[in-house]
Design a protein around this motif. Sequence first.
Motif, PDB file in Angstrom:
ATOM      1  N   ALA A  60      62.183  35.759  42.002  1.00 33.52           N
ATOM      2  CA  ALA A  60      61.227  36.356  42.772  1.00 33.52           C
ATOM      3  C   ALA A  60      60.120  37.235  42.075  1.00 33.52           C
ATOM      4  CB  ALA A  60      61.679  37.084  43.912  1.00 33.52           C
ATOM      5  N   THR A  61      60.586  37.758  41.227  1.00 36.41           N
ATOM      6  CA  THR A  61      59.481  38.651  40.437  1.00 36.41           C
ATOM      7  C   THR A  61      58.541  37.814  39.695  1.00 36.41           C
ATOM      8  OG1 THR A  61      61.191  40.672  40.252  1.00 36.41           O
ATOM      9  CG2 THR A  61      59.433  40.808  38.693  1.00 36.41           C
ATOM     10  N   GLU A  62      59.501  36.855  38.798  1.00 36.09           N
ATOM     11  CA  GLU A  62      58.608  35.913  38.014  1.00 36.09           C
ATOM     12  C   GLU A  62      57.593  35.320  38.783  1.00 36.09           C
ATOM     13  OE1 GLU A  62      59.552  31.953  35.590  1.00 36.09           O
ATOM     14  OE2 GLU A  62      60.808  33.615  35.246  1.00 36.09           O
ATOM     15  N   GLU A  63      57.870  34.682  39.972  1.00 36.05           N
ATOM     16  CA  GLU A  63      57.060  33.984  40.827  1.00 36.05           C
ATOM     17  C   GLU A  63      55.738  34.767  41.486  1.00 36.05           C
ATOM     18  OE1 GLU A  63      57.114  30.614  41.501  1.00 36.05           O
ATOM     19  OE2 GLU A  63      58.514  30.421  40.381  1.00 36.05           O
ATOM     20  N   ARG A  64      56.303  36.054  41.898  1.00 35.89           N
ATOM     21  CA  ARG A  64      55.133  37.294  42.393  1.00 35.89           C
ATOM     22  C   ARG A  64      54.267  37.444  41.375  1.00 35.89           C
ATOM     23  NH1 ARG A  64      58.528  41.076  43.263  1.00 35.89           N
ATOM     24  NH2 ARG A  64      59.466  39.925  45.121  1.00 35.89           N
ATOM     25  N   GLU A  65      54.779  37.677  39.868  1.00 34.25           N
ATOM     26  CA  GLU A  65      53.830  37.636  38.773  1.00 34.25           C
ATOM     27  C   GLU A  65      52.973  36.527  38.530  1.00 34.25           C
ATOM     28  OE1 GLU A  65      56.237  38.702  35.592  1.00 34.25           O
ATOM     29  OE2 GLU A  65      56.547  40.629  36.195  1.00 34.25           O
ATOM     30  N   LEU A  66      53.234  35.436  38.594  1.00 33.91           N
ATOM     31  CA  LEU A  66      52.814  34.192  38.702  1.00 33.91           C
ATOM     32  C   LEU A  66      51.555  34.065  39.562  1.00 33.91           C
ATOM     33  CD1 LEU A  66      51.857  31.315  37.380  1.00 33.91           C
ATOM     34  CD2 LEU A  66      53.733  30.408  38.837  1.00 33.91           C
ATOM     35  N   LEU A  67      51.864  34.540  41.209  1.00 36.24           N
ATOM     36  CA  LEU A  67      50.975  34.525  42.196  1.00 36.24           C
ATOM     37  C   LEU A  67      49.820  35.277  41.730  1.00 36.24           C
ATOM     38  CD1 LEU A  67      50.188  33.400  45.039  1.00 36.24           C
ATOM     39  CD2 LEU A  67      51.606  35.345  45.911  1.00 36.24           C
ATOM     40  N   LEU A  68      50.188  36.404  41.371  1.00 31.55           N
ATOM     41  CA  LEU A  68      49.214  37.686  40.943  1.00 31.55           C
ATOM     42  C   LEU A  68      48.225  37.000  40.138  1.00 31.55           C
ATOM     43  CD1 LEU A  68      51.218  40.842  41.121  1.00 31.55           C
ATOM     44  CD2 LEU A  68      49.446  39.912  42.684  1.00 31.55           C
ATOM     45  N   TRP A  69      48.909  36.329  38.920  1.00 32.26           N
ATOM     46  CA  TRP A  69      48.032  35.937  38.025  1.00 32.26           C
ATOM     47  C   TRP A  69      46.908  34.903  38.359  1.00 32.26           C
ATOM     48  CZ3 TRP A  69      47.609  31.043  35.812  1.00 32.26           C
ATOM     49  CH2 TRP A  69      46.671  30.817  34.686  1.00 32.26           C
ATOM     50  N   MET A  70      47.764  34.124  39.133  1.00 32.51           N
ATOM     51  CA  MET A  70      46.883  32.721  39.638  1.00 32.51           C
ATOM     52  C   MET A  70      45.679  33.462  40.726  1.00 32.51           C
ATOM     53  SD  MET A  70      49.795  30.240  40.751  1.00 32.51           S
ATOM     54  CE  MET A  70      48.744  29.000  41.633  1.00 32.51           C
ATOM     55  N   ARG A  71      45.816  34.482  41.365  1.00 29.52           N
ATOM     56  CA  ARG A  71      44.771  34.963  42.172  1.00 29.52           C
ATOM     57  C   ARG A  71      43.645  35.513  41.301  1.00 29.52           C
ATOM     58  NH1 ARG A  71      48.437  37.841  47.126  1.00 29.52           N
ATOM     59  NH2 ARG A  71      48.701  35.925  48.515  1.00 29.52           N
ATOM     60  N   SER A  72      44.375  36.172  40.469  1.00 29.98           N
ATOM     61  CA  SER A  72      43.204  36.785  39.579  1.00 29.98           C
ATOM     62  C   SER A  72      42.417  35.571  38.824  1.00 29.98           C
ATOM     63  CB  SER A  72      43.860  37.711  38.412  1.00 29.98           C
ATOM     64  OG  SER A  72      44.619  37.005  37.644  1.00 29.98           O
ATOM     65  N   GLN A  73      42.887  34.505  38.490  1.00 35.12           N
ATOM     66  CA  GLN A  73      42.130  33.652  37.900  1.00 35.12           C
ATOM     67  C   GLN A  73      41.202  32.719  38.986  1.00 35.12           C
ATOM     68  OE1 GLN A  73      41.685  33.407  34.463  1.00 35.12           O
ATOM     69  NE2 GLN A  73      43.192  35.382  34.707  1.00 35.12           N
ATOM     70  N   ALA A  74      41.653  32.783  40.224  1.00 35.34           N
ATOM     71  CA  ALA A  74      40.940  31.876  41.140  1.00 35.34           C
ATOM     72  C   ALA A  74      39.425  32.191  41.254  1.00 35.34           C
ATOM     73  CB  ALA A  74      41.542  32.276  42.494  1.00 35.34           C
ATOM     74  N   PRO A  75      38.833  33.269  41.032  1.00 39.06           N
ATOM     75  CA  PRO A  75      37.421  33.190  40.815  1.00 39.06           C
ATOM     76  C   PRO A  75      36.773  32.471  39.614  1.00 39.06           C
ATOM     77  CG  PRO A  75      38.195  35.584  41.261  1.00 39.06           C
ATOM     78  CD  PRO A  75      39.401  34.610  41.126  1.00 39.06           C
ATOM     79  N   ASN A  76      37.233  32.703  38.532  1.00 34.52           N
ATOM     80  CA  ASN A  76      37.025  32.013  37.376  1.00 34.52           C
ATOM     81  C   ASN A  76      37.147  30.304  37.517  1.00 34.52           C
ATOM     82  OD1 ASN A  76      36.988  34.750  36.257  1.00 34.52           O
ATOM     83  ND2 ASN A  76      38.947  34.281  35.206  1.00 34.52           N
ATOM     84  N   ILE A  77      37.960  29.976  38.180  1.00 34.74           N
ATOM     85  CA  ILE A  77      38.322  28.476  38.509  1.00 34.74           C
ATOM     86  C   ILE A  77      37.300  28.029  39.328  1.00 34.74           C
ATOM     87  CG2 ILE A  77      39.780  26.669  39.317  1.00 34.74           C
ATOM     88  CD1 ILE A  77      42.192  28.519  38.325  1.00 34.74           C
ATOM     89  N   ARG A  78      36.983  28.787  40.553  1.00 32.65           N
ATOM     90  CA  ARG A  78      36.157  28.354  41.378  1.00 32.65           C
ATOM     91  C   ARG A  78      34.627  28.315  40.729  1.00 32.65           C
ATOM     92  NH1 ARG A  78      38.940  32.066  45.693  1.00 32.65           N
ATOM     93  NH2 ARG A  78      40.468  30.707  46.434  1.00 32.65           N
ATOM     94  N   GLN A  79      34.483  29.392  39.964  1.00 28.60           N
ATOM     95  CA  GLN A  79      33.131  29.766  39.297  1.00 28.60           C
ATOM     96  C   GLN A  79      32.915  28.083  38.392  1.00 28.60           C
ATOM     97  OE1 GLN A  79      30.762  31.830  39.845  1.00 28.60           O
ATOM     98  NE2 GLN A  79      29.190  30.738  38.662  1.00 28.60           N
ATOM     99  N   SER A  80      33.965  28.001  37.664  1.00 31.35           N
ATOM    100  CA  SER A  80      33.330  26.904  36.783  1.00 31.35           C
ATOM    101  C   SER A  80      33.467  25.577  37.582  1.00 31.35           C
ATOM    102  CB  SER A  80      34.523  26.810  35.738  1.00 31.35           C
ATOM    103  OG  SER A  80      35.990  26.700  36.107  1.00 31.35           O
TER     104      SER A  80
END
Length: 158
Positions: A59-79
């Motif tokens: 669960a901790t690993e999945e939570r960290e992955l989710l936070l990382w994905m959310r932090s990368q979302a603007p970069n992905i959307r922008q590109s």
Amino acid sequence: MSLATSFNQYTAQLQQRLDRLSPRDRFALIVMTIFLVVVTVGYSIWALHKAADKAQAQATEERELLLWMRSQAPNIRQSQGDQMPLNMIIQTTAQNQGLTVSQMPAGEQVQVSVVHQSFAVLGTWLSRLAEQGVSIQQLDISQNPSGELQLKASLGQG
């Protein structure tokens, strides 16, 4: 025959067999039974504890992955927004929502017209466009006599 009588008969048979054993064998059997029960319960508790630790780590690993994905979302959307032309973004997001859009270019903006019966679907489509970096310059929503909603908008990129 009920379950209670069956159980009583079985325990009576066990009691008779236990009574036939010598006191030393009876004591050894009781000690062994207690030992097996304690080991079984202890192992079960230990296995549950290990499973809980594993689930917590996952669960901790999945939570960290989710936070990382959310932090990368603007970069992905922008590109993605930079790579696709405005009319393609509009068409792709509309198809994902099951909408049919009519588009008309107007300089750097695009005039769109969409008809659908659900305001929620239209609102979700507009939200998806905003996530892709599309800005809404002008918006008009009206209800047709048939009850369907007609959305007319001027959309721009950036």
